[in-house]
Design a protein around this motif. Structure first.
Motif, PDB file in Angstrom:
ATOM      1  N   THR A 138       4.824 -88.984  51.615  1.00  0.00           N
ATOM      2  CA  THR A 138       4.697 -87.548  51.854  1.00  0.00           C
ATOM      3  C   THR A 138       6.054 -86.913  52.103  1.00  0.00           C
ATOM      4  N   ALA A 139       7.032 -87.680  52.609  1.00  0.00           N
ATOM      5  CA  ALA A 139       8.353 -87.129  52.889  1.00  0.00           C
ATOM      6  C   ALA A 139       9.125 -86.856  51.603  1.00  0.00           C
ATOM      7  N   GLU A 140       8.817 -87.569  50.518  1.00  0.00           N
ATOM      8  CA  GLU A 140       9.551 -87.415  49.273  1.00  0.00           C
ATOM      9  C   GLU A 140       9.202 -86.131  48.534  1.00  0.00           C
ATOM     10  N   GLU A 141       8.027 -85.595  48.748  1.00  0.00           N
ATOM     11  CA  GLU A 141       7.596 -84.412  48.012  1.00  0.00           C
ATOM     12  C   GLU A 141       8.212 -83.156  48.621  1.00  0.00           C
ATOM     13  N   PRO A 142       8.920 -82.370  47.820  1.00  0.00           N
ATOM     14  CA  PRO A 142       9.514 -81.137  48.360  1.00  0.00           C
ATOM     15  C   PRO A 142       8.430 -80.096  48.593  1.00  0.00           C
ATOM     16  N   GLU A 143       8.614 -79.332  49.642  1.00  0.00           N
ATOM     17  CA  GLU A 143       7.652 -78.290  49.957  1.00  0.00           C
ATOM     18  C   GLU A 143       8.125 -76.974  49.344  1.00  0.00           C
ATOM     19  N   VAL A 144       7.227 -76.282  48.706  1.00  0.00           N
ATOM     20  CA  VAL A 144       7.521 -74.989  48.104  1.00  0.00           C
ATOM     21  C   VAL A 144       6.686 -73.968  48.846  1.00  0.00           C
ATOM     22  N   GLU A 145       7.365 -72.959  49.366  1.00  0.00           N
ATOM     23  CA  GLU A 145       6.667 -71.957  50.161  1.00  0.00           C
ATOM     24  C   GLU A 145       6.773 -70.602  49.465  1.00  0.00           C
ATOM     25  N   VAL A 146       5.651 -70.035  49.099  1.00  0.00           N
ATOM     26  CA  VAL A 146       5.605 -68.734  48.461  1.00  0.00           C
ATOM     27  C   VAL A 146       4.603 -67.887  49.218  1.00  0.00           C
ATOM     28  N   LYS A 147       5.038 -66.726  49.621  1.00  0.00           N
ATOM     29  CA  LYS A 147       4.130 -65.821  50.320  1.00  0.00           C
ATOM     30  C   LYS A 147       3.264 -65.108  49.300  1.00  0.00           C
ATOM     31  N   ALA A 148       2.096 -64.679  49.724  1.00  0.00           N
ATOM     32  CA  ALA A 148       1.116 -64.092  48.818  1.00  0.00           C
ATOM     33  C   ALA A 148       1.636 -62.827  48.137  1.00  0.00           C
ATOM     34  N   ASP A 149       2.435 -62.036  48.825  1.00  0.00           N
ATOM     35  CA  ASP A 149       2.879 -60.775  48.243  1.00  0.00           C
ATOM     36  C   ASP A 149       4.252 -60.874  47.573  1.00  0.00           C
ATOM     37  N   GLU A 150       4.818 -62.067  47.469  1.00  0.00           N
ATOM     38  CA  GLU A 150       6.116 -62.252  46.832  1.00  0.00           C
ATOM     39  C   GLU A 150       5.952 -63.021  45.529  1.00  0.00           C
ATOM     40  N   THR A 151       6.758 -62.659  44.544  1.00  0.00           N
ATOM     41  CA  THR A 151       6.773 -63.377  43.278  1.00  0.00           C
ATOM     42  C   THR A 151       8.113 -64.088  43.176  1.00  0.00           C
ATOM     43  N   PRO A 152       8.128 -65.389  42.869  1.00  0.00           N
ATOM     44  CA  PRO A 152       9.392 -66.111  42.746  1.00  0.00           C
ATOM     45  C   PRO A 152      10.233 -65.541  41.611  1.00  0.00           C
ATOM     46  N   GLU A 153      11.555 -65.721  41.711  1.00  0.00           N
ATOM     47  CA  GLU A 153      12.465 -65.222  40.680  1.00  0.00           C
ATOM     48  C   GLU A 153      12.164 -65.869  39.341  1.00  0.00           C
ATOM     49  N   GLY A 154      12.233 -65.081  38.284  1.00  0.00           N
ATOM     50  CA  GLY A 154      12.030 -65.609  36.951  1.00  0.00           C
ATOM     51  C   GLY A 154      10.568 -65.747  36.557  1.00  0.00           C
ATOM     52  N   ALA A 155       9.657 -65.453  37.456  1.00  0.00           N
ATOM     53  CA  ALA A 155       8.236 -65.574  37.135  1.00  0.00           C
ATOM     54  C   ALA A 155       7.777 -64.344  36.370  1.00  0.00           C
ATOM     55  N   GLU A 156       6.886 -64.559  35.419  1.00  0.00           N
ATOM     56  CA  GLU A 156       6.359 -63.459  34.639  1.00  0.00           C
ATOM     57  C   GLU A 156       4.858 -63.371  34.859  1.00  0.00           C
ATOM     58  N   ASN A 157       4.354 -62.148  34.845  1.00  0.00           N
ATOM     59  CA  ASN A 157       2.910 -61.968  34.923  1.00  0.00           C
ATOM     60  C   ASN A 157       2.342 -62.059  33.519  1.00  0.00           C
ATOM     61  N   VAL A 158       1.302 -62.850  33.363  1.00  0.00           N
ATOM     62  CA  VAL A 158       0.663 -63.020  32.071  1.00  0.00           C
ATOM     63  C   VAL A 158      -0.792 -62.635  32.214  1.00  0.00           C
ATOM     64  N   ILE A 159      -1.260 -61.769  31.326  1.00  0.00           N
ATOM     65  CA  ILE A 159      -2.648 -61.361  31.344  1.00  0.00           C
ATOM     66  C   ILE A 159      -3.316 -61.978  30.124  1.00  0.00           C
ATOM     67  N   VAL A 160      -4.410 -62.693  30.360  1.00  0.00           N
ATOM     68  CA  VAL A 160      -5.134 -63.339  29.300  1.00  0.00           C
ATOM     69  C   VAL A 160      -6.502 -62.712  29.189  1.00  0.00           C
ATOM     70  N   ASP A 161      -6.848 -62.242  28.017  1.00  0.00           N
ATOM     71  CA  ASP A 161      -8.171 -61.657  27.782  1.00  0.00           C
ATOM     72  C   ASP A 161      -9.062 -62.744  27.215  1.00  0.00           C
ATOM     73  N   LEU A 162      -9.963 -63.282  28.046  1.00  0.00           N
ATOM     74  CA  LEU A 162     -10.825 -64.366  27.616  1.00  0.00           C
ATOM     75  C   LEU A 162     -11.958 -63.900  26.716  1.00  0.00           C
ATOM     76  N   ASP A 163     -12.278 -62.617  26.756  1.00  0.00           N
ATOM     77  CA  ASP A 163     -13.362 -62.094  25.936  1.00  0.00           C
ATOM     78  C   ASP A 163     -12.917 -61.779  24.516  1.00  0.00           C
ATOM     79  N   LYS A 164     -11.616 -61.694  24.287  1.00  0.00           N
ATOM     80  CA  LYS A 164     -11.096 -61.324  22.974  1.00  0.00           C
ATOM     81  C   LYS A 164     -11.282 -62.492  22.000  1.00  0.00           C
ATOM     82  N   LYS A 165     -11.833 -62.178  20.824  1.00  0.00           N
ATOM     83  CA  LYS A 165     -12.035 -63.199  19.801  1.00  0.00           C
ATOM     84  C   LYS A 165     -11.099 -62.914  18.650  1.00  0.00           C
ATOM     85  N   ASP A 166     -10.480 -63.967  18.131  1.00  0.00           N
ATOM     86  CA  ASP A 166      -9.544 -63.800  17.004  1.00  0.00           C
ATOM     87  C   ASP A 166     -10.267 -63.718  15.701  1.00  0.00           C
TER      88      ASP A 166
END
Length: 122
Positions: free
Chosen positions: A94-122
Motif C-alpha cells: 500500500t505504501a508503493e501506490e501514489p495517492e492522487v487527490e482531486v477535489k470535486a470542484d477542481e479539474t486537473p491541468e490538461g484534462a478535457e471534458n468529453v461529452i458522449v451521446d449514447l443515444d446517437k446512432k451512426d
C-alpha cells in the motif's frame, strides 16, 4: 495402419486433457473433505471466510464471512484454502501506490471534458 493416427490422438487427449482434469478433481475432493474449523477459505462465489463448523453427517459447512455473519454452504462451494499475507507485506504494497487527490470542484491541468451521446446512432 489407418487407425494409428486416431489412436495416437486419443492417447494424447488422455494425457494432455483428461488425466490432468481428473487430478485436479481429486485434489478438490480431498481439500473439501479435509476442511477443519479455523481454515481460511475462498468460496467459488469469490467470498473469503473462516470455517466455523463442519457438519459430519451432511455435506454442509458454516463459514464466517464477516464479524458475526455466518453462512451455511455445501463443501463443494469451497474453491481453495487461503493463507493470509503477513501484515508487513500488506503495508509495503500500500505504501508503493501514489495517492492522487482531486477535489470535486477542481479539474486537473490538461484534462478535457468529453461529452458522449449514447443515444446517437451512426
Amino acid at each position: 495402419m489407418e487407425f494409428l493416427p486416431f489412436i495416437v490422438i486419443i492417447v494424447l487427449f488422455y494425457f494432455l486433457l483428461i488425466r490432468p482434469q481428473q487430478k485436479r478433481a481429486k485434489q478438490a475432493r480431498e481439500l473439501q473433505l479435509n476442511l477443519q474449523p479455523g481454515d481460511r477459505v475462498m468460496l467459488t462465489a469469490g467470498f473469503f471466510g473462516t470455517v466455523t463448523e463442519v457438519e459430519e453427517n451432511t455435506t454442509n459447512i458454516k463459514v464466517e464471512i464477516a464479524d458475526g455473519v455466518v453462512i451455511q454452504v455445501v463443501r463443494q462451494a469451497v474453491a481453495q484454502k487461503v493463507t493470509e499475507a503477513p501484515a508487513e507485506e500488506i503495508e509495503e504494497n500500500t505504501a508503493e501506490e501514489p495517492e492522487v487527490e482531486v477535489k470535486a470542484d477542481e479539474t486537473p491541468e490538461g484534462a478535457e471534458n468529453v461529452i458522449v451521446d449514447l443515444d446517437k446512432k451512426d
